[in-house]
Design a protein around this motif. Structure first.
Motif, PDB file in Angstrom:
ATOM      1  N   ASP A 172      -0.755   3.895   1.146  1.00 17.92           N
ATOM      2  CA  ASP A 172      -0.742   4.994   0.168  1.00 17.92           C
ATOM      3  C   ASP A 172      -2.144   5.577  -0.050  1.00 17.92           C
ATOM      4  N   GLN A 220      -4.605   4.606  -1.684  1.00 17.49           N
ATOM      5  CA  GLN A 220      -5.145   4.531  -3.044  1.00 17.49           C
ATOM      6  C   GLN A 220      -6.619   4.146  -2.990  1.00 17.49           C
ATOM      7  N   ARG A 277     -10.796   3.882  -6.864  1.00 15.88           N
ATOM      8  CA  ARG A 277      -9.377   3.772  -6.509  1.00 15.88           C
ATOM      9  C   ARG A 277      -8.587   4.895  -7.159  1.00 15.88           C
TER      10      ARG A 277
HETATM   11 MG    MG Z   1      -0.671   1.194  -3.753  1.00 19.26          MG
END
Ligand code: MG
Ligand code: UDP
Length: 319
Positions: free
Chosen positions: A103, A105, A203
């Motif tokens: 993803d 992140q 993040r």
């Molecule tokens: Mg994640």
């Protein structure tokens, strides 16, 4: 120039993969342009038994561009095992391996710095989050409690580091010798003892799809982390058992002394019931903890493979 393999475990990530692959490709090309990474470098997606079209997307990416590779596991083996499968399958193909979540992140711009630190002689480069400001209050407090608990249990973790890291080929090959079935990667890697350093990054939120780590998986992960590294809980139980026994001897002395010396009969129903329940609860808890370790031993002795690979896609690569 270093050959770098990016390894991304994916579980039902059809919503993020098109964007993730686009961003990663961009990053990859800019790194190649700056001569940071060689043309033999690859981006490998490990499909952890997804039920959606994740694997189809991976195949398509691979057919369009050799830079993308794929590994399909036969079923859902969990994030740690999927990552392990990717790392071990390609462990001889590259000089360095970077693991990251599908993803994105974890900020991929930290990759440049990671590779630079690697070329400076670090075998392991840990990606560490700058802050947890964007996390929910719940996630923040549970995460902090987790690190504190782990430290108390004697497990040496890099604070705020998850699985975003770079590993050299030789560190990975040493790590391949750790055969445990109950895997907690971020606990094992520091044990390898190689020269390491930290790279800070920001993040972000997940840009699409939802977390594949519900509370239940997170809890299981924490228990895994503690029980596969520390025998302190068992020690603690022995200590509690000893203390309670000692205390009961003291109480016995007290009861006998007031009965025979002072001549009073104690009519403490409440305290008696309370102690029965408390001791019963403690006994159940301790049996449970011991059971957890026995279960772990049982699982380890079977030495079952940690993952099974159905298909592997990597053009021009060796595997
Ligand atoms: Mg994640
Ligand atoms: N993942 C996996 N298998 C699982 C669960 C998760 O491979 O059984 C992957 C997932 O696709 C993602 C990474 O592990 O690439 C981290 O998961 P997620 O982003 O959902 O966790 P969070 O960031 O919410 O902690």
């Amino acid at each position: 120039m270093v050959t770098v393999y990016f390894i991304l475990p994916c579980y039902n990530e059809e919503e993020v993969l098109p964007e993730t692959s686009k961003r990663l490709l961009q990053k990859f090309l800019s790194l190649a342009e700056k001569n940071y990474i060689s043309a033999e470098s690859r981006i490998i997606f490990v499909d952890d038994g997804s039920k959606d079209s994740t694997w189809k997307i991976i195949e398509k990416l691979h057919n369009k561009n050799d830079i993308f590779g794929g590994l399909k596991l036969t079923g859902n083996c969990g994030h740690q095992n999927a990552l392990l499968a990717g790392l071990l399958t390609f462990k001889d193909n590259a000089d360095a391996f970077i693991s990251l979540d599908a993803d994105l992140q974890d900020d991929i711009d930290a990759v440049d710095e990671m590779i630079r630190r690697f070329t400076e002689g670090n075998d392991i480069v840990y990606g560490v989050r700058k802050s947890r400001a964007r996390d929910t209050f719940f996630k923040k407090t549970t995460a902090l409690a987790f690190y504190k608990l782990m430290r108390f249990m004697g497990v040496d973790l890099v604070y705020n580091h998850a699985d975003y890291r770079l590993m050299s080929k030789r560190a990975l090959n040493d790590f391949a010798g750790y055969k445990e079935v109950n895997l907690f990667l971020r606990g094992i890697i520091p044990l390898l003892g190689y020269k390491s350093c930290v790279v800070l990054y920001e993040r972000h939120e997940r840009f699409a799809g939802e977390s594949k780590y519900p509370l239940k998986k997170m809890f299981a992960f924490a228990v895994q982390g503690i029980t596969s590294f520390s025998i302190k809980p068992i020690r603690l139980i022995t200590f509690i058992g000893f203390s309670v026994f000692f205390l009961s001897l003291m109480i016995l002395l007290y009861v006998l002394s007031i009965k025979y010396i002072a001549g009073v009969a104690v009519s403490g129903w409440a305290s008696m019931i309370l102690s029965i329940w408390m001791l019963g609860g403690l006994q159940l808890l301790t049996t449970g903890v011991i059971g957890e370790y026995i279960a772990k031993t049982y699982l380890e002795t079977k030495r079952r493979p940690r993952f099974a690979i159905e298909k592997s896609l990597n053009k021009a690569g060796k595997t």
